[in-house]
Design a protein around this motif. Structure first.
Motif, PDB file in Angstrom:
ATOM      1  N   SER A 135      30.817   2.529   0.140  1.00 15.60           N
ATOM      2  CA  SER A 135      30.145   1.971   1.308  1.00 15.60           C
ATOM      3  C   SER A 135      31.025   0.888   1.897  1.00 15.60           C
ATOM      4  N   CYS A 136      31.049   0.833   3.215  1.00 16.85           N
ATOM      5  CA  CYS A 136      31.915  -0.120   3.899  1.00 16.85           C
ATOM      6  C   CYS A 136      31.183  -0.705   5.090  1.00 16.85           C
ATOM      7  N   ILE A 137      31.522  -1.939   5.420  1.00 18.31           N
ATOM      8  CA  ILE A 137      30.838  -2.622   6.517  1.00 18.31           C
ATOM      9  C   ILE A 137      31.849  -3.375   7.366  1.00 18.31           C
ATOM     10  N   SER A 138      31.694  -3.214   8.667  1.00 18.75           N
ATOM     11  CA  SER A 138      32.422  -4.033   9.630  1.00 18.75           C
ATOM     12  C   SER A 138      31.346  -4.871  10.312  1.00 18.75           C
ATOM     13  N   SER A 139      30.971  -5.974   9.685  1.00 14.42           N
ATOM     14  CA  SER A 139      29.777  -6.704  10.102  1.00 14.42           C
ATOM     15  C   SER A 139      29.909  -7.281  11.502  1.00 14.42           C
ATOM     16  N   SER A 140      31.117  -7.671  11.895  1.00 20.27           N
ATOM     17  CA  SER A 140      31.300  -8.233  13.229  1.00 20.27           C
ATOM     18  C   SER A 140      30.998  -7.215  14.318  1.00 20.27           C
ATOM     19  N   PHE A 141      31.025  -5.932  13.949  1.00 17.46           N
ATOM     20  CA  PHE A 141      30.786  -4.861  14.895  1.00 17.46           C
ATOM     21  C   PHE A 141      29.503  -4.094  14.578  1.00 17.46           C
ATOM     22  N   GLY A 142      28.816  -4.522  13.538  1.00 18.53           N
ATOM     23  CA  GLY A 142      27.554  -3.871  13.199  1.00 18.53           C
ATOM     24  C   GLY A 142      27.705  -2.447  12.736  1.00 18.53           C
ATOM     25  N   ILE A 143      28.802  -2.154  12.039  1.00 15.40           N
ATOM     26  CA  ILE A 143      29.072  -0.777  11.616  1.00 15.40           C
ATOM     27  C   ILE A 143      29.045  -0.691  10.099  1.00 15.40           C
ATOM     28  N   THR A 144      28.352   0.301   9.590  1.00 16.47           N
ATOM     29  CA  THR A 144      28.333   0.561   8.154  1.00 16.47           C
ATOM     30  C   THR A 144      28.612   2.035   7.891  1.00 16.47           C
ATOM     31  N   TYR A 145      29.174   2.312   6.724  1.00 13.06           N
ATOM     32  CA  TYR A 145      29.429   3.673   6.266  1.00 13.06           C
ATOM     33  C   TYR A 145      28.912   3.816   4.847  1.00 13.06           C
ATOM     34  N   TYR A 146      28.429   4.997   4.555  1.00  9.42           N
ATOM     35  CA  TYR A 146      27.993   5.308   3.206  1.00  9.42           C
ATOM     36  C   TYR A 146      28.517   6.688   2.829  1.00  9.42           C
ATOM     37  N   ALA A 147      28.963   6.815   1.600  1.00  8.46           N
ATOM     38  CA  ALA A 147      29.287   8.139   1.082  1.00  8.46           C
ATOM     39  C   ALA A 147      27.993   8.939   0.958  1.00  8.46           C
ATOM     40  N   ASP A 148      28.086  10.226   1.154  1.00  7.36           N
ATOM     41  CA  ASP A 148      26.890  11.066   1.083  1.00  7.36           C
ATOM     42  C   ASP A 148      26.187  10.932  -0.266  1.00  7.36           C
ATOM     43  N   SER A 149      26.953  10.730  -1.301  1.00  5.09           N
ATOM     44  CA  SER A 149      26.385  10.676  -2.642  1.00  5.09           C
ATOM     45  C   SER A 149      25.521   9.443  -2.884  1.00  5.09           C
ATOM     46  N   VAL A 150      25.635   8.440  -2.010  1.00  4.96           N
ATOM     47  CA  VAL A 150      24.867   7.204  -2.237  1.00  4.96           C
ATOM     48  C   VAL A 150      23.898   6.899  -1.103  1.00  4.96           C
ATOM     49  N   LYS A 151      23.905   7.704  -0.066  1.00  3.78           N
ATOM     50  CA  LYS A 151      22.995   7.464   1.055  1.00  3.78           C
ATOM     51  C   LYS A 151      21.556   7.460   0.589  1.00  3.78           C
ATOM     52  N   GLY A 152      20.808   6.481   1.057  1.00  2.00           N
ATOM     53  CA  GLY A 152      19.410   6.366   0.683  1.00  2.00           C
ATOM     54  C   GLY A 152      19.176   5.610  -0.612  1.00  2.00           C
ATOM     55  N   ARG A 153      20.261   5.366  -1.361  1.00  2.00           N
ATOM     56  CA  ARG A 153      20.126   4.654  -2.635  1.00  2.00           C
ATOM     57  C   ARG A 153      20.854   3.303  -2.620  1.00  2.00           C
ATOM     58  N   PHE A 154      21.960   3.241  -1.923  1.00  5.82           N
ATOM     59  CA  PHE A 154      22.767   2.018  -1.874  1.00  5.82           C
ATOM     60  C   PHE A 154      22.636   1.390  -0.488  1.00  5.82           C
ATOM     61  N   THR A 155      22.684   0.057  -0.478  1.00  8.06           N
ATOM     62  CA  THR A 155      22.652  -0.679   0.788  1.00  8.06           C
ATOM     63  C   THR A 155      23.719  -1.761   0.763  1.00  8.06           C
ATOM     64  N   ILE A 156      24.551  -1.776   1.789  1.00 14.14           N
ATOM     65  CA  ILE A 156      25.581  -2.802   1.899  1.00 14.14           C
ATOM     66  C   ILE A 156      25.116  -3.847   2.905  1.00 14.14           C
ATOM     67  N   SER A 157      25.408  -5.097   2.610  1.00 13.16           N
ATOM     68  CA  SER A 157      25.043  -6.177   3.520  1.00 13.16           C
ATOM     69  C   SER A 157      26.076  -7.284   3.430  1.00 13.16           C
ATOM     70  N   SER A 158      26.080  -8.112   4.440  1.00 13.60           N
ATOM     71  CA  SER A 158      27.077  -9.179   4.515  1.00 13.60           C
ATOM     72  C   SER A 158      26.400 -10.495   4.830  1.00 13.60           C
ATOM     73  N   ASP A 159      26.781 -11.524   4.110  1.00 18.74           N
ATOM     74  CA  ASP A 159      26.341 -12.883   4.397  1.00 18.74           C
ATOM     75  C   ASP A 159      27.599 -13.667   4.762  1.00 18.74           C
TER      76      ASP A 159
END
Length: 122
Positions: A48-72
């Motif tokens: 999972s990857c996040i470009s928080s300044s642009f509001g973009i996140t990616y998730y591998a199919d194998s973890v979608k719905g189970r993992f959540t990425i966030s940035s503080d």
């Protein structure tokens, strides 16, 4: 530039863990932060990857719905909340940073932290 990953451990299948990636020497603003994992004998893969300044996140199919990425950004920390863990999630998890917008391809990332072990027992 340093990245410190933490939060790994041993958990039973169905359990949860939260990984943290803390940065020093730079701020996350404008960077993409990615979580990657590598299981024994396998290639390192983007989780999972996040470009928080642009509001973009990616998730591998194998973890979608189970993992959540966030940035503080105030804490300069990115989190990976992992729920409903499965034995196949067992791996060393790494966080990495790339300037600008990035997907979850390894070659995009220039800075890597040390890994944290996640072990999911069945």
């Amino acid at each position: 530039v340093q990245l410190q990953a933490s939060g790994g451990g041993l958990v039973q299948a169905g359990g949860s863990l939260r990984l943290s990636c803390a940065a020093s020497g730079f701020t996350f603003d404008g960077y993409a932060i990615g979580w990657f994992r590598q299981a024994p004998g396998k290639e390192r893969e983007g989780v999972s990857c996040i470009s928080s300044s642009f509001g973009i996140t990616y998730y591998a199919d194998s973890v979608k719905g189970r993992f959540t990425i966030s940035s503080d950004n105030a804490k300069n920390t990115v989190y990976l909340q992992m729920n409903s863990l499965k034995p196949e999630d067992t791996a060393v998890y790494y966080c990495a940073a790339a300037w600008g917008i990035a997907t979850c391809m390894r070659y995009e990332y220039d800075y890597w932290g040390q890994g944290t072990q996640v072990t999911v027992s069945s």
